[in-house]
Scaffold this motif. Structure first.
Motif, PDB file in Angstrom:
ATOM      1  N   THR A  46       2.739  10.298 -32.136  1.00  0.00           N
ATOM      2  CA  THR A  46       2.718  11.311 -33.183  1.00  0.00           C
ATOM      3  C   THR A  46       3.283  12.652 -32.744  1.00  0.00           C
ATOM      4  N   LYS A  47       3.451  12.831 -31.454  1.00  0.00           N
ATOM      5  CA  LYS A  47       4.097  14.099 -31.042  1.00  0.00           C
ATOM      6  C   LYS A  47       5.296  13.878 -30.136  1.00  0.00           C
ATOM      7  N   LEU A  48       6.071  12.880 -30.511  1.00  0.00           N
ATOM      8  CA  LEU A  48       7.291  12.585 -29.751  1.00  0.00           C
ATOM      9  C   LEU A  48       8.241  13.781 -29.678  1.00  0.00           C
ATOM     10  N   ASP A  49       8.168  14.640 -30.723  1.00  0.00           N
ATOM     11  CA  ASP A  49       9.046  15.816 -30.756  1.00  0.00           C
ATOM     12  C   ASP A  49       8.867  16.693 -29.531  1.00  0.00           C
ATOM     13  N   SER A  50       7.620  16.741 -29.026  1.00  0.00           N
ATOM     14  CA  SER A  50       7.373  17.630 -27.892  1.00  0.00           C
ATOM     15  C   SER A  50       7.812  16.998 -26.564  1.00  0.00           C
ATOM     16  N   PHE A  51       8.234  15.756 -26.624  1.00  0.00           N
ATOM     17  CA  PHE A  51       8.680  15.106 -25.388  1.00  0.00           C
ATOM     18  C   PHE A  51      10.137  15.442 -25.077  1.00  0.00           C
ATOM     19  N   GLU A  52      11.014  15.179 -26.023  1.00  0.00           N
ATOM     20  CA  GLU A  52      12.436  15.546 -25.921  1.00  0.00           C
ATOM     21  C   GLU A  52      13.085  15.151 -24.588  1.00  0.00           C
ATOM     22  N   ASN A  53      12.637  14.085 -24.033  1.00  0.00           N
ATOM     23  CA  ASN A  53      13.228  13.639 -22.761  1.00  0.00           C
ATOM     24  C   ASN A  53      13.224  14.693 -21.660  1.00  0.00           C
ATOM     25  N   ARG A  54      12.280  15.624 -21.752  1.00  0.00           N
ATOM     26  CA  ARG A  54      12.237  16.671 -20.735  1.00  0.00           C
ATOM     27  C   ARG A  54      11.830  16.111 -19.379  1.00  0.00           C
ATOM     28  N   SER A  55      10.929  15.148 -19.428  1.00  0.00           N
ATOM     29  CA  SER A  55      10.511  14.591 -18.157  1.00  0.00           C
ATOM     30  C   SER A  55      10.539  13.082 -18.263  1.00  0.00           C
ATOM     31  N   ASN A  56      10.152  12.470 -17.217  1.00  0.00           N
ATOM     32  CA  ASN A  56       9.999  11.037 -17.186  1.00  0.00           C
ATOM     33  C   ASN A  56       8.903  10.653 -18.183  1.00  0.00           C
ATOM     34  N   ILE A  57       9.128   9.582 -18.951  1.00  0.00           N
ATOM     35  CA  ILE A  57       8.149   9.206 -19.991  1.00  0.00           C
ATOM     36  C   ILE A  57       6.787   8.887 -19.391  1.00  0.00           C
ATOM     37  N   ARG A  58       6.794   8.278 -18.204  1.00  0.00           N
ATOM     38  CA  ARG A  58       5.524   7.922 -17.579  1.00  0.00           C
ATOM     39  C   ARG A  58       4.747   9.174 -17.169  1.00  0.00           C
ATOM     40  N   THR A  59       5.467  10.154 -16.637  1.00  0.00           N
ATOM     41  CA  THR A  59       4.821  11.410 -16.238  1.00  0.00           C
ATOM     42  C   THR A  59       4.193  12.082 -17.456  1.00  0.00           C
ATOM     43  N   TRP A  60       4.946  12.052 -18.543  1.00  0.00           N
ATOM     44  CA  TRP A  60       4.479  12.680 -19.782  1.00  0.00           C
ATOM     45  C   TRP A  60       3.230  11.970 -20.309  1.00  0.00           C
ATOM     46  N   LEU A  61       3.283  10.636 -20.402  1.00  0.00           N
ATOM     47  CA  LEU A  61       2.127   9.866 -20.872  1.00  0.00           C
ATOM     48  C   LEU A  61       0.914  10.079 -19.956  1.00  0.00           C
ATOM     49  N   THR A  62       1.172  10.121 -18.648  1.00  0.00           N
ATOM     50  CA  THR A  62       0.074  10.295 -17.699  1.00  0.00           C
ATOM     51  C   THR A  62      -0.602  11.644 -17.898  1.00  0.00           C
ATOM     52  N   SER A  63       0.200  12.676 -18.216  1.00  0.00           N
ATOM     53  CA  SER A  63      -0.413  13.998 -18.395  1.00  0.00           C
ATOM     54  C   SER A  63      -1.257  14.023 -19.673  1.00  0.00           C
ATOM     55  N   ILE A  64      -0.818  13.308 -20.715  1.00  0.00           N
ATOM     56  CA  ILE A  64      -1.632  13.229 -21.945  1.00  0.00           C
ATOM     57  C   ILE A  64      -2.944  12.499 -21.638  1.00  0.00           C
ATOM     58  N   LEU A  65      -2.828  11.377 -20.932  1.00  0.00           N
ATOM     59  CA  LEU A  65      -4.011  10.583 -20.584  1.00  0.00           C
ATOM     60  C   LEU A  65      -4.976  11.393 -19.726  1.00  0.00           C
ATOM     61  N   ASN A  66      -4.406  12.129 -18.777  1.00  0.00           N
ATOM     62  CA  ASN A  66      -5.242  12.938 -17.883  1.00  0.00           C
ATOM     63  C   ASN A  66      -6.053  13.960 -18.676  1.00  0.00           C
ATOM     64  N   ARG A  67      -5.422  14.580 -19.676  1.00  0.00           N
ATOM     65  CA  ARG A  67      -6.160  15.541 -20.512  1.00  0.00           C
ATOM     66  C   ARG A  67      -7.278  14.839 -21.276  1.00  0.00           C
ATOM     67  N   LYS A  68      -6.997  13.638 -21.747  1.00  0.00           N
ATOM     68  CA  LYS A  68      -8.027  12.897 -22.491  1.00  0.00           C
ATOM     69  C   LYS A  68      -9.208  12.542 -21.586  1.00  0.00           C
ATOM     70  N   ILE A  69      -8.916  12.210 -20.340  1.00  0.00           N
ATOM     71  CA  ILE A  69      -9.999  11.890 -19.399  1.00  0.00           C
ATOM     72  C   ILE A  69     -10.849  13.140 -19.138  1.00  0.00           C
ATOM     73  N   ILE A  70     -10.176  14.267 -18.963  1.00  0.00           N
ATOM     74  CA  ILE A  70     -10.906  15.517 -18.716  1.00  0.00           C
ATOM     75  C   ILE A  70     -11.763  15.886 -19.936  1.00  0.00           C
ATOM     76  N   ASP A  71     -11.190  15.709 -21.135  1.00  0.00           N
ATOM     77  CA  ASP A  71     -11.966  15.962 -22.364  1.00  0.00           C
ATOM     78  C   ASP A  71     -13.200  15.075 -22.413  1.00  0.00           C
ATOM     79  N   HIS A  72     -13.018  13.838 -22.034  1.00  0.00           N
ATOM     80  CA  HIS A  72     -14.153  12.914 -22.024  1.00  0.00           C
ATOM     81  C   HIS A  72     -15.238  13.399 -21.063  1.00  0.00           C
ATOM     82  N   TRP A  73     -14.829  13.839 -19.891  1.00  0.00           N
ATOM     83  CA  TRP A  73     -15.795  14.341 -18.905  1.00  0.00           C
ATOM     84  C   TRP A  73     -16.558  15.544 -19.443  1.00  0.00           C
TER      85      TRP A  73
END
Lengths: 183, 82
Positions: A46-73
């Motif tokens: 839903t927010k592919l626009d903010s990706f714009e191939n700026r970084s590696n897709i895996r790095t980008w997904l990992t940073s989103i996941l990391n925020r979700k884990i921190i939110d969960h904590w």
């Protein structure tokens, strides 16, 4: 939207298991980890626009996941504990918690542990980037703990191929780890 | 006299199979004068240690089942068409 068409099938195939491993390096609950990975994919789509191939897709997904884990904590923390009150007894006197806890784990050990955890995860990521045959050798040797003879038979290589491959793979892994950006 | 490439290969070889006394001495001699190969020796051990750790082996065990992946794909496809 039209410029941002992404192959969601390929995305799941290539990234889901890595993201799940990443989540499990920080969590103990497999079902929770799977849910957070799913949420991560949904947010990403839903927010592919903010990706714009700026970084590696895996790095980008990992940073989103990391925020979700921190939110969960954070949520878990407010639900189960009152961080300040645990330092005081019922009369409001500070507990001798320094004394009570003198045998707890040192901060240094925790920091070492976290660094190690991140390095382990990064190494996992680096191994995926190895050429397929090398990756197969490394997986058989370290993950499946096969003996050299079996690895050679399975991969159809000679014993001298084996250590040459291990040598080259380790050089690449060392290089890859050195370039890693830790979250 | 062996070069760094040969010495570092020999280090890996020694971890896989028995090497001759001459080769063992060659590694020792070379390491005593070559900082890069000493570093390689340490890095090689560190990588072994990390890859042999329980934690590392467990990481590869966490996967989505094929069924779960298909469900994820369907979900994402529907989201991307919204």
């Amino acid at each position: 939207m039209s410029e941002n068409i992404i192959d969601t099938g390929k995305l799941v195939e290539e990234q889901s298991d890595y993201l799940l491993s990443f989540a499990m390096s920080k969590l103990q609950d497999l079902e929770l980890a799977k849910d957070l990975v799913q949420d991560t994919f949904v947010s990403a789509i839903t927010k592919l626009d903010s990706f714009e191939n700026r970084s590696n897709i895996r790095t980008w997904l990992t940073s989103i996941l990391n925020r979700k884990i921190i939110d969960h904590w954070r949520k878990a923390e407010t639900r189960y504990t009152d961080p300040v009150s645990s330092f005081f007894d019922q009369e409001g006197k500070a507990r001798h918690w320094l004394v009570e806890k003198k045998n707890s784990t040192s901060v240094e050990t925790v920091v070492d542990q976290i660094t190690r955890e991140e390095a382990t995860m990064e190494l996992y990521n680096c191994i995926e980037k190895l050429p397929p045959k090398w990756r197969g050798v490394i997986a058989s040797k370290y993950l499946e703990e096969k003996v050299s003879d079996d690895i050679c038979k399975e991969m159809e290589i000679t014993p001298s191929n084996l250590w040459v491959i291990i040598h080259r793979a380790k050089l690449l892994l060392r290089d890859c780890l050195g370039k890693a950006e830790f979250q | 006299m062996k070069d760094c490439q040969e010495i570092t290969e020999l280090i890996e070889r020694s971890k896989v199979e028995r090497i001759t006394l001459g080769d063992r001495l060659a590694i020792g001699m070379h390491k005593s004068i070559c900082r890069d190969c000493r570093q390689y020796f340490r890095d090689s051990d560190s990588l072994d240690e990390l890859m042999q750790s329980k934690r590392f082996r467990h990481l590869s065990e966490y996967t989505f089942s094929d069924d779960e992946k298909e469900k994820l794909k369907i979900l994402l496809k529907s989201k991307s068409e919204d």
